[in-house]
Design an enzyme around this catalytic site. Structure first.
Site, PDB file in Angstrom:
ATOM      1  N   GLU A 799       0.839  -1.209   0.000  1.00  0.00           N
ATOM      2  CA  GLU A 799       0.000   0.000   0.000  1.00  0.00           C
ATOM      3  C   GLU A 799       0.870   1.253   0.000  1.00  0.00           C
ATOM      4  O   GLU A 799       0.591   2.201  -0.725  1.00  0.00           O
ATOM      5  CB  GLU A 799      -0.923  -0.024   1.224  1.00  0.00           C
ATOM      6  CG  GLU A 799      -1.967   1.076   1.188  1.00  0.00           C
ATOM      7  CD  GLU A 799      -3.012   0.948   2.285  1.00  0.00           C
ATOM      8  OE1 GLU A 799      -3.213  -0.167   2.804  1.00  0.00           O
ATOM      9  OE2 GLU A 799      -3.620   1.983   2.625  1.00  0.00           O
ATOM     10  N   ARG A 877      -7.967   2.651  13.778  1.00  0.00           N
ATOM     11  CA  ARG A 877      -8.849   1.491  13.549  1.00  0.00           C
ATOM     12  C   ARG A 877      -8.824   0.561  14.760  1.00  0.00           C
ATOM     13  O   ARG A 877      -9.832  -0.014  15.151  1.00  0.00           O
ATOM     14  CB  ARG A 877      -8.457   0.754  12.264  1.00  0.00           C
ATOM     15  CG  ARG A 877      -9.434  -0.349  11.919  1.00  0.00           C
ATOM     16  CD  ARG A 877      -9.230  -0.892  10.513  1.00  0.00           C
ATOM     17  NE  ARG A 877      -9.836  -0.078   9.478  1.00  0.00           N
ATOM     18  CZ  ARG A 877     -11.089  -0.214   9.034  1.00  0.00           C
ATOM     19  NH1 ARG A 877     -11.876  -1.130   9.569  1.00  0.00           N
ATOM     20  NH2 ARG A 877     -11.559   0.551   8.088  1.00  0.00           N
ATOM     21  N   GLU A1263     -10.373  -8.493   4.635  1.00  0.00           N
ATOM     22  CA  GLU A1263     -10.036  -8.236   6.031  1.00  0.00           C
ATOM     23  C   GLU A1263     -10.966  -8.866   7.065  1.00  0.00           C
ATOM     24  O   GLU A1263     -10.505  -9.483   8.018  1.00  0.00           O
ATOM     25  CB  GLU A1263      -9.950  -6.727   6.251  1.00  0.00           C
ATOM     26  CG  GLU A1263      -8.852  -6.118   5.408  1.00  0.00           C
ATOM     27  CD  GLU A1263      -8.704  -4.636   5.627  1.00  0.00           C
ATOM     28  OE1 GLU A1263      -7.741  -4.232   6.268  1.00  0.00           O
ATOM     29  OE2 GLU A1263      -9.584  -3.884   5.158  1.00  0.00           O
TER      30      GLU A1263
END
Ligand code: FAD
Ligand code: FES
Ligand code: FES
Length: 1333
Positions: A799, A877, A1263
């Site tokens: 990423e 998160r 995920e």
């Protein structure tokens, strides 16, 4: 005179190489010289199997053609002389026809990113060439040497099961399961109609010319002279020993599985290599009345065949050492290694963890050496055989000829044991071979030998034990004395190499104890004693989990309605759109792109210090190395040296390094080998800076934080005070390496005329790469074009961190004005690119006497490494997911993002949520332990309900979690099995089973809100075909397949008419990373909008010409000058969050929706070794209306296995210098085929519709399911609790992740572990050899 021209065959074509380079591996030759790029390079160390090819040759000893799988990364090309090599391209192709292996793997959804696939195809193909109707254990064995990081293995095993007589499994294709969907009642779905039959008679023949020459002519000696190395292949013992005496420092290489690592991975050079592979005099196996003699060059897989024959012929008693070797060889590497490695290589490597040497030592084997000028000598393989680390007693110039193993006599017994981190294809942590001989008719010990591996710098014998046990009776009182003697034998220092000191010491006792029970049983059976083994010890006699075989698994989903138009592909289990390309090796990855004529190769020069000033970079040696072109560093950057997320990283370190692996510069050379060689010669002088902050604990001590985030709701402190119960706890969760099979790679092509750069990259974020490249070059984004065709896996690791490779490459391309290619080696990739963050939490949780949560105070720490990268978002998160699936009225969480001197950690599937939810489940299990109720009960009491508010204010709508939970428990027969497990545990002392049900809820959206946007471009050509482009990248997750389905449904045309070429910044600008599980949601919506625009333009035509076919309609539209190209755009609506960092108050709707699931896993553990197997896993997952159930199920299984790796196996370890020790598959173990749950059932929740995403679906399943593997972790905890009760240990205990065999064993806590608990005075100043960062 030896021949000097290399001749071999590849896929039936003769290859003649007049100047072979001995240092070139077969894979490099295939890929660069022959341009056969189907064979993939995943690790260069024989540990992943991506490079598997089949080799066939005429075997003179067996007088027949033999076929075997080989790791082409370790096989030197020169060892292929007179062989026929078959690569994935040689067995089938999309242009002609797929081989049965390829077809079935494709149809059974056995590939995702496809990078491992050619290797898996070739392992199976090689098996079929030897055994056209294999049994399941044959298949499982042939795949031991292959790894896949995407699939979860179940579909691959399912595909290959079709080659067995007991066909089963389902390709989920229209042809079979439509008619008879598999179910619990009907799991053995016969799908033989779906694929063509396998006809072994159609396989290509062995090259006739080679057969004739091999059969009719004697084998000839060879000599190949390369740039630095001369390779000899003598054909007689005389020539061999003569050469070895002449060149005493020469290495004898047969399988090259040891030496290949030294040369290939560690960069060593051995100027003279002599291979005894063609010397028949030392390749034999022969036996007489008293024993067996094995030639040093006997290949391990041949040895297995021969030993099996002898055991069968001679019976079990005499041949116990052979059975011990056979058992060991089952776990020894994979087929590819066993097919080339020889016993002599294993002995002479003198590895302290050799699996064979302890057996040879314990059974009193004798080695025969030969020196050309002196003749032979025999040496007993005892303690003095291995004088020091990696040394044998061989003198200079000696060759090992053979090893002789005596048969066992009456009253004599032996057995071997080993324990490794992973069950298959892993070297031992500790292994042992034990032999005892009793006085005739008694149980009094006459002789005893005990050899151990992994307990010292060499394989060693337990001297004390061996001396003291003589004359003792084989009775229970022996155990305590043996423990005392062995404690004297094995005392490891606190920082002993290999680490795990207490576990290793405890294992020696465990092995002895197992042996004790085994012998007691033998003695009893043979009448030497009446002393039977206790019923609760019977369990030690059977393999863990019973005889290993994969049971039929079930996958269920909701079928599309019968009236759904046939061209409407949404909801159908279409195979991966690149599946056929994967299985044939035709799918192109970065390093498969045909090289440009003037292309150069880049090798990074990285820091070897974790915190230091760089005082000098000396290039003198590198510059004189062959092929060297230039060196680039920070001085060559035309634009900015700052890069990465929020410019938090440097392209090249400038004067100071802050972690091992930080990029300092890069060497550019003409070839990959030359660049790597020159890079090794760059000498850097450092001056260390202190302190070195490596671990979370170091960061806490030095208060080294990038940032601290707070999230508060209610009054947690007051509620805690008022709680009926409060428990405190701690948990540490290790990081995790992404281990995508394709390492970070890029090819940068400068377009000089326009100052433009074209970058082909293996990247999840083309735009991020573009931004970085433009900034580094000091040019505008419109001059940088990034193309991403596909990736061999990403999982978050690509990423942001790929800029560590792409940025230096663009600088080099700019400086040289020539294309630059770079693909990191596995070891480089693991070293520099960062991992999943390790976490540590210290919490207090309050609850009522019923177990209802009242308050949580949680201090969470993550190790971010030397730069921030995405660590704040990861922590955000984590904070959102810290409550798990449970309602907590009062909460106070502080998330500390630690700044340390390790490589910057980054995104990884789950992005902080799995760690946070594991912490949550840890306190749930703490509550259960405190109240003496089951974890499941606590979960049910506290689980959110429809309409509940999360502690950050998001209302839960369409809350399907209770449905997943109930269905999962019911489908898995949870209650019934739990009872059975209790019964099993009460009857077995050293084996325990455990079961656990774990829920998950995962918030879908980027928490960086601006990223929740996507674009698409739909182009319809005159012939009606459609070229689709969107902002997402394909890394194996099936995104392109789903997006084609979306476009197909929108446009009402078959999916086969739609093509996706690649993702490119040229076609869709400003893309968000393909991450956060939103890929299909946001890109699907953008595609839908683009399609609707085109349909809108076609509408007037369609209304008048309803009967026109699509193709005619499009042609008509073209003639009418209607635009057939449209862009689409989507931004996720209604997401926001007001998070006041000062007060920690947070209120909003950060997630578009949640994805829910539940899993039940059952495990069995070996309390004596810590080994475990997953007996069964059942998952129920809410995917909404699935866009593609096959892809979703594949993602669920793959994520589950990756999570299983995180929580059970994988543990990145560093040393006190901050060096990552776990580099490469040899040291770092991801789950293999053998770790797959034996029964692996996945059910997609039916009748679930998600109004917030494309076609009622839910997010890409990358995920959310990962965390469900916590069901294994807590099932293990359940089993360990039962073991602890047996030892009188009750109540909660700290259980860190991963639950490795080391931890499981030590948690079990019994009379053996007790003896080693902190027996070494733990000195605070002595750090262990390895530890988590
Ligand atoms: C992926 C992988 C997994 C592995 N798993 C295991 C495992 O589970 N257990 C285990 O024990 N090992 C394991 N190994 C180590 C290795 O495979 C074995 O040691 C193997 O037996 C070495 O044989 P070779 O023919 O490949 O040796 P080579 O690499 O060819 O040679 C090894 C050494 O032996 C010397 N040598 C070879 N023959 C002679 C001779 N006749 N006389 C004198 N010296 C000689 C060579 O000079 C060299 O120093 C593994 C290796 C890899 C790469
Ligand atoms: S590349 Fe050869 S085994 Fe990994
Ligand atoms: S499909 Fe196996 S590694 Fe990706």
């Amino acid at each position: 005179k030896p021949k000097d021209v290399l001749v071999f065959y590849v896929n039936g074509t003769k290859v003649t190489e007049p100047h072979p380079e001995p240092e070139t591996s077969l894979i490099v030759y295939l890929r660069t010289k022959l341009r056969l790029t189907g064979t993939k390079l995943g690790c260069s160390e024989g540990g992943c199997g991506a490079c598997t090819v089949m080799v066939s040759k005429w075997d003179r000893l067996q007088n027949r053609i033999v076929h075997f799988s080989v790791n082409s990364c370790l096989a030197p090309v020169v060892s292929m002389h007179d062989c026929a090599v078959t690569t994935v391209e040689g067995i089938g192709s999309t242009k002609t026809k797929l081989h049965a292996v390829q077809e079935r793997l494709w149809k059974f959804h056995g590939s995702q990113c496809g990078f491992c696939t050619p290797g898996i195809v070739m392992s199976m193909y090689a098996l079929l060439r030897n055994n056209s109707s294999p049994k399941m254990p044959n298949i499982e064995t042939c795949l031991q040497g292959n790894l896949c990081r995407c699939t979860g293995y179940r579909p691959i095993l399912g595909a290959f099961k079709t080659f067995t007589e007991n066909k089963t499994g389902c390709p989920m294709g229209k042809l079979c399961c439509k008619n008879a969907p598999p179910s619990e009642d009907n799991p053995e779905n016969d799908c033989s109609d779906c694929y063509k039959p396998y006809d072994p008679s159609q396989e290509p023949i062995f090259p006739p010319e080679l057969l004739i020459s091999s059969r009719n002519h004697p084998v000839s000696p060879l000599k190949f002279v390369g740039e630095r190395v001369t390779w000899y292949r003598p054909t007689t013992l005389d020539q061999l020993t003569d050469l070895k005496e002449k060149y005493p420092d020469a290495h004898l290489v047969v399988g090259n599985t040891e030496i290949g690592i030294e040369t290939g991975v560690k960069g060593r050079c051995y100027p003279v290599i002599v291979t005894p592979a063609a010397v028949e005099e030392i390749s034999f196996v022969k036996y007489d009345q008293s024993g067996i003699e094995i030639g040093a060059s006997c290949i391990l897989s041949n040895l297995v065949q021969q030993l099996n024959k002898i055991v069968e012929e001679k019976g079990g008693h005499l041949t116990q050492p052979l059975s011990a070797i056979l058992e060991m060889l089952h776990w020894f590497a994979g087929d590819q290694i066993r097919n080339v490695a020889v016993i002599g290589g294993n002995i002479m490597t003198a590895s302290p963890i050799s699996d064979l040497n302890p057996i040879l030592m314990a059974c009193c084997a004798t080695a025969t050496f030969m020196l050309h000028s002196r003749g032979t000598r025999k040496v007993p393989m005892d303690q003095s055989f291995f004088p020091s680390y990696r040394k044998t007693c061989a003198t200079k110039g000696e060759v090992l000829l053979s090893v002789r193993i005596p048969f066992m006599r009456k009253g004599e017994y032996m057995k071997a044991y080993m324990q490794s981190k992973r069950r298959e294809d892993d070297i031992a942590i500790v292994n042992a071979a034990l032999r005892v001989k009793f006085y005739p008719g008694s149980r009094k010990v006459e002789e005893f030998s005990a050899a151990f591996g992994g307990m010292a710098a060499t394989s060693v014998m337990a001297k004390n034990l061996m001396e003291n046990i003589i004359g003792r009776e084989w009775k229970d009182d022996l155990i305590d004395d043996v423990s005392a003697w062995m404690r004297e034998d094995f005392k490891l220092e606190q920082n002993a190499p290999g680490g795990m000191v207490e576990y290793r010491e405890a294992l020696t006792l465990s092995f002895f104890f197992k042996f004790y029970i085994h012998i007691k049983d033998c003695l009893c059976k043979e009448g030497a004693t009446q002393d039977e083994i206790a019923p609760e010890e019977e369990c030690t006699k059977v393999p863990l989990g019973g005889n290993h075989h994969v049971s039929p698994s079930t996958q269920t989903w909701e079928e599309v309605p019968e009236n759904q138009p046939k061209d409407d592909s949404v909801g159908r289990p279409l195979p991966h759109s690149s599946g056929q390309l994967h299985v044939t090796g035709e799918a192109k990855y970065i390093d498969d792109i045909t090289p440009h004529a003037d292309e150069l190769y880049m090798c990074l020069v990285t820091s070897t210090r974790c915190h230091a000033y760089v005082r000098d970079v000396n290039l003198a040696d590198a510059m004189t190395s062959p092929g060297y072109v230039t060196y680039v560093d920070h001085r060559d950057i035309p634009g900015s040296n700052e890069c990465g997320v929020m410019n938090g990283d440097l392209v090249f370190a400038n004067g100071k390094v802050t972690c091992v692996g930080q990029v300092i510069g890069a060497v550019i050379a003409d070839t990959c080998a030359h660049a790597q060689r020159a890079a090794q010669l760059v000498k850097i002088t450092y001056e260390d800076i202190f302190p070195r902050i490596l671990t979370i604990e170091d960061a806490i001590k030095h208060e080294s934080f990038h940032k601290i985030l707070h999230l508060n709701a209610g009054d947690a402190a007051a509620a805690l005070d008022a709680s009926e119960y409060v428990i405190e706890g701690e948990i540490r969760i290790a990081g995790q390496e992404h281990f995508y099979l394709e390492t970070q790679a890029c090819l940068v092509v400068p377009q000089l005329e326009s100052d433009q750069m074209e970058i082909y990259a293996s990247s999840q974020s083309p735009t991020f790469l573009q931004d970085n490249a433009a900034s580094v070059l000091g040019i505008e984004n419109n001059k940088v074009i990034v193309r991403v065709k596909r990736m061999g896996g990403g999982f978050g690791g690509k990423e942001t961190r790929f800029v560590l490779v792409s940025n230096p490459a663009v600088v080099a391309a700019k400086k040289c004005g020539r294309p630059i290619r770079c693909m990191l080696t596995r070891q480089e990739d693991m070293l520099i690119s960062g991992q999943r963050h390790s976490f540590y939490a210290k919490y207090k949780v309050g609850f009522t006497k019923e177990g209802k949560l009242t308050s949580l105070v949680n201090n969470i720490y993550s190790n971010a490494g030397n730069s921030l990268d995405l660590s704040i978002s990861v922590m955000e998160r984590a904070l959102y997911h810290s409550g798990g699936c449970y309602r907590i009225p009062n909460i106070s969480i502080a998330g500390h993002v630690c700044k340390t001197n390790v490589s910057s950690n980054t995104a990884f599937r789950g992005f902080g949520a799995p760690q946070a939810m594991l912490i949550a489940e840890d306190w749930i299990s703490g509550i259960a332990a405190k109240l003496g109720i089951s974890g499941e009960k606590v979960r049910e009491i506290n689980m959110y309900k429809e309409g509940d508010n999360t502690y950050y204010g998001q209302v839960l709508e369409c809350f399907n979690l209770p449905r997943c939970w109930q269905e999962c428990r019911q489908k898995s027969n949870f209650n019934e099995r739990k009872e059975k497990i209790e019964e099993y545990n009460s009857k077995n002392r050293w084996r325990k089973r455990g079961i656990s049900c774990i829920p998950t809820m995962f918030g879908i959206s980027f928490t960086g809100f601006f990223l929740n946007q996507a674009g698409a471009l739909v182009q319809v050509y005159k012939d009606g075909s459609v070229l689709l482009t969107h902002g997402g990248t394909e890394m194996g997750q099936g995104l392109h397949t789903k997006m084609i389905q979306v476009a197909s449904t929108c446009l009402g045309i078959p999916a086969s008419r739609i093509h996706i070429s690649s993702t490119s910044t040229e076609t869709v600008p400003n893309t968000s990373p393909t991450a956060a599980s939103v890929g299909s949601d946001i890109n699907g919506m953008a595609i839908k909008e683009a399609c609707e625009k085109i349909l809108g333009r076609l509408k007037p035509l369609r209304e008048n010409l309803a009967e026109l076919s699509w193709d005619d309609l499009i042609m008509k539209a073209y003639l009418e000058r209607i635009s057939l190209s449209a862009t689409g755009f989507y931004k996720t609506p209604d997401i926001y969050c007001n998070w006041d960092q000062k007060s920690g108050e947070c209120f909003g709707r950060p997630f578009d929706y949640f994805t829910y699931g539940a899993a039940v896993s059952e495990v069995e553990i070996d309390c004596l070794t810590g080994d475990h197997v997953v007996l069964q896993t059942d998952i129920v997952m809410d995917v909404g209306g699935s866009l593609n159930p096959a892809v979703d199920i594949g993602q669920i299984e793959g994520a589950f296995m990756q999570g299983y790796g995180m929580m059970m196996l994988e543990e990145p370890l560093i040393n006190i210098r901050g060096e990552l020790l776990t580099r490469g598959p040899g040291a770092y173990k991801i789950p293999g085929f053998g770790d797959c749950p034996r029964r692996f059932n996945v059910h997609l929740l039916q009748n679930s519709r998600n109004k917030r995403a494309i076609f009622s679906s839910k997010a890409r399943f990358g995920e959310p399911p990962l965390f469900l593997s916590a069901s294994v972790f807590f099932a293990v905890k359940n089993a360990v609790e039962s073991a602890r009760k047996h030892s009188g240990l009750f109540g909660a205990f700290r259980m860190d992740s991963p639950a490795t065999c080391e931890r499981i064993r030590m948690w079990c806590g019994d009379q053996f572990t007790k003896q080693y608990e902190k027996h070494t005075q733990n000195d605070e100043n002595v750090k262990p050899w390895s530890f988590q960062a």
